[in-house]
Design an enzyme around this catalytic site. Structure first.
Site, short mmCIF file in Angstrom:
data_model
loop_
_atom_site.label_atom_id
_atom_site.label_comp_id
_atom_site.label_asym_id
_atom_site.label_seq_id
_atom_site.Cartn_x
_atom_site.Cartn_y
_atom_site.Cartn_z
N TRP A 71 0.82 -1.18 0.06
CA TRP A 71 0.07 -0.19 -0.06
C TRP A 71 0.89 1.30 0.05
CZ3 TRP A 71 -1.39 3.33 4.48
CH2 TRP A 71 -0.73 2.97 5.91
N GLU B 112 1.06 -1.96 13.18
CA GLU B 112 1.19 -3.38 12.96
C GLU B 112 1.69 -3.84 14.57
OE1 GLU B 112 3.90 -4.09 9.70
OE2 GLU B 112 2.37 -4.32 8.24
N LYS C 90 3.75 1.59 16.10
CA LYS C 90 4.65 1.38 15.10
C LYS C 90 4.77 2.61 14.20
CE LYS C 90 6.48 -1.68 11.52
NZ LYS C 90 6.00 -2.98 10.65
N GLN C 91 3.50 2.87 13.85
CA GLN C 91 3.49 4.14 12.70
C GLN C 91 2.05 4.67 12.67
OE1 GLN C 91 3.71 0.60 9.91
NE2 GLN C 91 2.85 2.25 8.42
#
Ligand code: BGC
Length: 759
Positions: A357, A488, A601-602
């Protein structure tokens, strides 16, 4: 984090050969030309830490999926970005002793990547155990002017001995992937030819049957004069070499030119591919090193003309942004709709696939603004071409009636990722593919794309979401259960806010697209309705019901949306209160501990606010930023850019700058201790966005280009170029204000700090 690379505006410079940095440098100094690329492996033997990597665009291997417990719907294979022939190799032997840069005494070692002109240079002095000394200076590049050829100039100066020097250029297909499930080798020899001065190997991949021919032709000079040489040719399975033996004495300078071609059945008939390899080598040989290098410099000058960003007053930031732009331009040229942008590009084999993505969410804006419109369109058409496979993919998981789930990772449209929590659950990827269509149409005003390709994709995606939601009778709302959001470090959560938002936005946009196509291309619409069995009234009514009754997890007390249900149940220790020795968490904590923690994580909730910023007022975005940023560890390379853009929007200039530096120098300074595996190519587009959308405040508002630039206090000035609907603008931001020049003949009216200006 490691800071051993020297700062320079156009060059990446490494001084001194430190084995523990070598794999990082091999990634950072990688070369590519859209068709093939390779890590900065040495020409000579090196028995120290190294990851051999040569990659051919589109050539992959479907390695059998290795999992302990098979789950229905798992893909059969995990795609490997395939390590192809080592064509850079030149062994050096002095008076019977082989040069191994890990064993020899190496001094004055320097490796330079010239980003302005697109080549790699390396020089060093080496002393062998027998006391013999040489100096080497070598330059190589992968031609972008003729993208199936490359050239190496390898210069050796004999310092203090006389005797025998053997140079052995070779082509070696007998290579492995570091990342292979069963330690299998993936190439089988088809054909080879070798004689003095030339050699070719054709190999094919097992299973996928890709054919690749790599070949070489050698030219030799001694003290500037051409040398007629008679090389000894040797061969073994998938390997050919020329051993060139020279009598030398102190002061002699030998220059070896290795002209190479790499061609694949992606572009050539398998039958007789060796002849295409020969033609490539011949072209390079006829052109010669100096002219090839000139063409390389000219081609790079053109690329920089279109996509350079300049920063005055901060060399490390300048180097960082150019490095990112350089790597992006090396990876994808937009000429082939079958290709895409792998997270590691041509710099490493990790991630085993070309398309994530990342392309839609991060890379598209870079290509939209810096290249011809057809490059971005090509990226969208790629997904349209994969629609039948996305429908099959959804069917395997039990969806029906044209619902499409695009793969998390793919080479050819098939899913090839095999961790259940990602393959089955990280479904937000489908939203990014829809968002890219929106982004493209908004930026280019090419709404006809919807009729031609876009609507069909949006329909498949909308049908997926309509089936994937559940109606909760308890809440009397739609929920989405068992997902992994962009973060994630949480798996199998319920109601990831970002995913729920994306799903409902996709339903809305699919409806809008249906109406557009019906009104503007009625015949095409009628054809699509039949082809897809689209029951517009019924399906759109369902979509409307879902999106207007979607559930979003919230904390009333904090007045924020929660990343997912129960996020606040977790122990709330902020990143700043963690002992830094725990970071990066992914290297220091068990997966179980990570999953139970609050650490992000992000960008996840903030990713949603970035995409749909116009739906939230600044105060709302600020509250969310202040809550989520202190919980984010940015262990995905895709994270800091989004935080940088939002911080810039909120006027948090220092934070925006801090996040910018982190994304721009992620690989150069090895922030996440993983640059040895390859560079983070897709996040490099995020770095570009941090400047243009972050500091430059570029948006499209009411169909008009809008800029709200500010100058980070660390900089004297900066400038960037953007193409927008026929106009080519240069935006220069200085302490005195913003200057916009139009380098095209199309005049354009845009908004600058909210005021209309015509350029
Ligand atoms: C990120 C994903 C990304 C992938 C490839 C992962 O670490 O979490 O969002 O798609 O890397 O870049």
């Amino acid at each position: 984090m490691k800071q051993y690379l020297h700062h320079d505006e156009w060059l990446i410079i490494e001084k001194g050969l430190e084995p523990e940095n070598n794999k990082i440098s091999e990634s950072v100094f990688s070369l590519g030309n859209g068709k093939f690329g390779q890590r900065a492996n040495f020409e000579e033997k090196y028995s120290g830490p190294t990851l051999l990597g040569n990659y051919m665009a589109g050539v992959y291997y479907p390695d059998k999926t290795r999992v302990g417990w098979w789950k229905n719907g798992y893909p059969e294979y995990f795609a490997k970005v395939l390590n192809a022939a080592n064509w850079v190799g030149i062994n050096v032997n002095i008076n019977g002793e082989e040069l191994d840069l890990h064993q020899a005494k190496v001094s004055d070692f320097q490796r330079i990547l010239n980003m302005k002109e697109g080549y790699l240079n390396r020089s060093f002095k080496a002393e062998m155990a027998n006391g013999n000394q040489i100096s080497v200076d070598t330059t190589r590049f992968n031609s972008i002017a003729d993208d199936e050829v490359a050239a190496i100039e390898y210069k050796i100066k004999v310092e203090n001995f006389s005797g025998q020097l053997d140079l052995t250029p070779y082509i070696d297909f007998d290579v492995e992937n570091e990342d292979s499930n069963y330690d299998e080798k993936f190439w089988v020899e088809v054909q080879k030819e070798v004689e003095s001065g030339v050699g070719y190997v054709v190999a094919k991949t097992k299973k996928t049957d890709f054919y690749v021919c790599s070949g070489m032709s050698i030219v030799l000079l001694k003290n500037g004069q051409p040398v007629d040489f008679e090389a000894t040719s040797n061969e073994r399975d998938k390997y050919i070499e020329n051993v060139i033996t020279l009598a030398v004495e102190a002061g002699d300078e030998i220059t070896l030119y290795k002209y190479v071609s790499n061609v694949s059945s992606f572009y050539h008939e398998k039958e007789g591919i060796i002849n295409d390899g020969k033609k490539g080598v011949q072209r390079a040989l006829n052109t010669g090193f100096a002219k090839m290098l000139e063409a390389q410099k000219a081609a790079w000058a053109k690329k920089w003309e279109e996509s350079d960003i300049t920063i005055e007053g901060d060399v490390s930031a300048q180097q960082g942004i150019r490095f990112n732009i350089f790597q992006l331009n090396q990876t994808y040229t937009g000429e082939d709709e079958r290709l895409n942008i792998g997270p590691k590009g041509f710099t490493g084999e990790k991630y085993g696939g070309s398309t994530y993505w990342d392309t839609e969410a991060y890379c598209l804006p870079f290509y939209l603004s810096t290249a011809d419109q057809k490059v971005a369109r090509q990226l969208l058409v790629y997904r349209h071409n994969h629609l039948p496979r996305a429908i099959e993919n959804a069917e395997k998981l039990g969806f029906s009636d044209g619902a499409a789930l695009y793969p998390m990772v793919t080479m050819n449209g098939e899913e090839c990722h095999n961790e259940w929590e990602i393959t089955f659950e990280e479904i937000h990827r489908n939203g990014a593919i829809a968002y890219a269509i929106f982004d493209y149409v908004q930026y280019t005003a090419d709404a006809d794309y919807l009729s031609e390709y876009g609507f069909e994709v949006l329909l498949g995606i909308a049908r997926f979401w309509a089936q994937r939601v559940s109606y909760s009778t308890a809440r009397k709302q739609y929920v989405i259960l068992g997902v992994t959001g962009p973060n994630e470090y949480e798996n199998n959560v319920n109601n990831n806010w970002y995913t729920n938002l994306m799903a409902s936005w996709c339903l809305e946009y699919a409806e809008e697209a249906a109406k557009y196509v019906k009104t503007n291309a009625p015949e095409k619409y009628a054809q699509l309705v039949t082809q897809t069995n689209f029951d517009a009234d019924k399906e759109i009514a369902k979509w409307t019901d879902i999106r207007t009754n979607m559930y979003y997890p919230r904390s009333e007390e904090l007045n924020i949306f929660l990343q997912q249900d129960n996020y606040l149940d977790k122990e709330q220790i902020l990143v700043k209160d963690l002992d830094p020795k725990h970071l990066p968490l992914v290297k220091n904590w068990s997966w179980d501990r990570i999953l139970r923690s609050i650490y992000i994580k992000q960008a996840d909730t903030l990713q949603g606010m970035y995409f749909f910023e116009e739906r939230f007022d600044d105060e709302t975005i600020r509250r969310h930023f202040e809550f989520y940023e202190p919980r984010t560890v940015h262990e995905s390379s895709l994270s800091p850019c989004v935080h940088s853009i939002l911080a810039a929007k909120l006027g948090m200039e220092d934070k925006a700058y801090e996040m910018y530096v982190r994304t721009a120098r992620l690989d150069l300074d090895d922030y996440n201790s993983d640059a040895d595996e390859g560079c983070h190519i897709t996040s490099m587009a995020g770095t570009w966005m941090s400047v243009v959308k972050g500091f430059g405040g570029m948006r499209i508002k009411n169909d008009t280009l809008s800029l709200e630039p500010f100058l980070p206090k660390q900089w004297q000035s900066y400038s960037f170029k953007i193409r927008f609907r026929g106009a080519l603008l240069k935006v220069n931001v200085t302490k005195d204000g913003t200057n916009i020049s139009n380098e095209s003949s199309e005049s354009i009216t845009l908004m600058l700090h909210g005021e209309a200006v015509t350029v």
